[in-house]
Design a protein around this motif. Sequence first.
Motif, PDB file in Angstrom:
ATOM      1  N   PHE A 251      -1.684   3.676  -4.881  1.00 36.45           N
ATOM      2  CA  PHE A 251      -1.985   2.796  -3.652  1.00 36.45           C
ATOM      3  C   PHE A 251      -1.636   3.662  -2.480  1.00 36.45           C
ATOM      4  CE2 PHE A 251       0.114  -1.007  -6.236  1.00 36.45           C
ATOM      5  CZ  PHE A 251      -1.014  -1.408  -6.656  1.00 36.45           C
ATOM      6  N   ASN A 252      -1.096   4.768  -2.522  1.00 34.52           N
ATOM      7  CA  ASN A 252      -0.775   5.676  -1.390  1.00 34.52           C
ATOM      8  C   ASN A 252      -1.608   6.791  -1.502  1.00 34.52           C
ATOM      9  OD1 ASN A 252       1.436   4.162   0.169  1.00 34.52           O
ATOM     10  ND2 ASN A 252       2.171   4.033  -1.731  1.00 34.52           N
TER      11      ASN A 252
ATOM     12  N   THR B 291     -10.862   0.580  -3.490  1.00 33.02           N
ATOM     13  CA  THR B 291      -9.617  -0.401  -2.968  1.00 33.02           C
ATOM     14  C   THR B 291      -8.797  -0.524  -4.588  1.00 33.02           C
ATOM     15  OG1 THR B 291     -10.560  -2.579  -3.559  1.00 33.02           O
ATOM     16  CG2 THR B 291     -10.887  -1.966  -1.625  1.00 33.02           C
TER      17      THR B 291
ATOM     18  N   ARG C  48      -5.228  -3.265  -2.318  1.00 34.41           N
ATOM     19  CA  ARG C  48      -4.877  -2.260  -1.104  1.00 34.41           C
ATOM     20  C   ARG C  48      -6.032  -1.152  -1.118  1.00 34.41           C
ATOM     21  NH1 ARG C  48      -1.427  -4.673  -4.762  1.00 34.41           N
ATOM     22  NH2 ARG C  48       0.825  -4.062  -4.404  1.00 34.41           N
ATOM     23  N   THR C  49      -6.539  -0.861   0.340  1.00 39.56           N
ATOM     24  CA  THR C  49      -7.494   0.067   0.839  1.00 39.56           C
ATOM     25  C   THR C  49      -6.885   1.414   0.638  1.00 39.56           C
ATOM     26  OG1 THR C  49      -8.069  -1.521   2.332  1.00 39.56           O
ATOM     27  CG2 THR C  49      -8.627   0.553   2.650  1.00 39.56           C
TER      28      THR C  49
END
Length: 290
Positions: A238-239, A257, A261-262
Amino acid sequence: MGLKVYINGKFYEKSKAMISVFDHGLLYGDGVFEGIRSYGRMVFKLDEHIDRLYESARSIMLDVGMSKKALAEAVVETLKENNLKDAYIRLVVTRGQGDLGLDPRKCRKASVIIITDNIILYPEKYYKKGLSLITVATRRNIPEAVNPQIKSLNYLNNILAKIEAVHVGFEEAIMLNSDGYVIECTGDNIFIVKDGALFTPPAYLGALRGITRGSVIDIARSLKIRFSEKVLTRHKLFNADECFLTGTAAEIIPVVTIDGRTIGDGSPGVMTTRFMKGFRKLTKSEGVKY
Ligand code: PMP
């Protein structure tokens, strides 16, 4: 003339290319396979694919019944026979014909099948805009069961994950291992870029040692991009600054994505684009000519 398929040393018209319903490849998924590509009349990483096939076969105690060299030549012959310039090659070795019991000793001889066809790719929009992934509940096979390094004809584990993703409107699924670490997708390896460095899950956790994965690692080395295998969690994904998938059929496909989450700015990343270009160059410059 339709496409010809190689089965046990002979070529058959596509419509007549058949094997027995008693073949244990069909009855039990007892067999191994490879997916290979050719680009501009050059087979990409042919030896690597043949080596991996024989490793899978050895692991399940399956005698391919021919040498690596003879099999590589048969692949090239099949491509020539079909006059294919850019092709997808499916190499399948099954336990062969037996009876209805699962005992492999009943199968006297392996079936060797080589199918060559035009490649069907992911739609172009995913390469330009990137793919959206979802993590699914189905876990990757544990190494103590069917080891994920074995490209076996038993792909139901991955198919179940694919079904879950498609069911909720996604093209691809992220599969975790039984400990909850990120492993790979249903038919592709996964990479992330963070602070200029490249990471992918280690093979020992259950990721297939993909041939395209290997090419990307080689490209990173030649571009002096820091790389390491790393135990990845969903949180790490996600990060990430960038994410992409690798596989023989998909090549390199950007991910934008993950579970809603982008990733990065939501478009294919700069490093991803560099790897895509580097990989394209590689496929044009090396391979077994035919
Ligand atoms: N993981 C899995 C589960 C696969 O089936 C594949 C495709 N063979 C890959 C990764 C990608 O491997 P490769 O780059 O060798 O095609």
